[in-house]
Design an enzyme around this catalytic site. Structure first.
Site, PDB file in Angstrom:
ATOM      1  N   GLU A 127       8.599   5.022   3.533  1.00 56.89           N
ATOM      2  CA  GLU A 127       8.343   4.024   3.331  1.00 56.89           C
ATOM      3  C   GLU A 127       8.251   3.149   1.504  1.00 56.89           C
ATOM      4  OE1 GLU A 127       5.466   1.052   5.257  1.00 56.89           O
ATOM      5  OE2 GLU A 127       6.314   2.062   7.467  1.00 56.89           O
ATOM      6  N   CYS A 128       9.423   4.306   0.968  1.00 58.59           N
ATOM      7  CA  CYS A 128       8.803   4.721  -0.831  1.00 58.59           C
ATOM      8  C   CYS A 128      10.061   4.035  -1.389  1.00 58.59           C
ATOM      9  CB  CYS A 128       8.594   6.245  -0.947  1.00 58.59           C
ATOM     10  SG  CYS A 128       8.175   6.696  -2.560  1.00 58.59           S
TER      11      CYS A 128
END
Length: 158
Positions: free
Chosen positions: A35-36
């Site tokens: 989720e970066c």
């Protein structure tokens, strides 16, 4: 004297093994997060893996939740997410710490071998360590460095 091949790691399926399984291969070891802002790098990493895996190149992904809580699930969930969304087939591992009190010993070794711009500590997801066929940690790449930008360095070692 300790070498990279002495370290034991755990796959996302819970199987432990020594890195000597990759003796003679070029390794790219990466702390990952699904989720970066850099998560799209999985596509480029997978492309490199597919292009060079038959020449003795492997990428080892290690999910980490230490930077912005961007890997909230388990190592298995992270691997499934990577496979589903980015087609990742390179080896993924259990979620680990890359800094601090519970730092995986492998990452202590990597950061000691290649200090990087920020001295020793890993500052964010997708820090990459390039290891040659003899087990030497030869380069450290910042998260901003896209996989395509490090391809020449990989080719030199193959």
């Amino acid at each position: 004297m300790e070498t990279i091949y002495d370290f034991v790691v755990e796959t996302n399926k819970g199987v432990t093994y020594k890195l000597d399984a990759y003796k003679g291969d070029v390794m790219l070891i990466v702390n990952t997060a699904s989720e970066c802002g850099f998560t799209s790098q999985f596509e480029g990493l997978q492309s490199l893996y597919e292009k060079y895996k038959d020449q003795g190149f492997v990428i080892l992904g290690f999910p980490c939740n230490q930077f912005g809580g961007q890997e909230p699930g388990s190592g298995e969930e992270a691997a499934q997410n990577c496979k589903l969304n980015y087609g990742v087939t390179f080896p993924m591992h259990q979620k680990i710490d890359v800094k601090g009190e519970h730092q995986l010993p492998l990452f202590r070794y990597l950061t000691a071998a290649q200090h990087g711009f920020f001295n020793e500590k890993i500052k964010w997801n997708f820090t990459k360590f390039l290891v040659d066929r003899e087990g030497n940690v030869v380069k450290r790449f910042a998260p901003q460095k896209k996989p395509v930008q490090i391809e020449r360095e990989i080719e030199k070692l193959l």
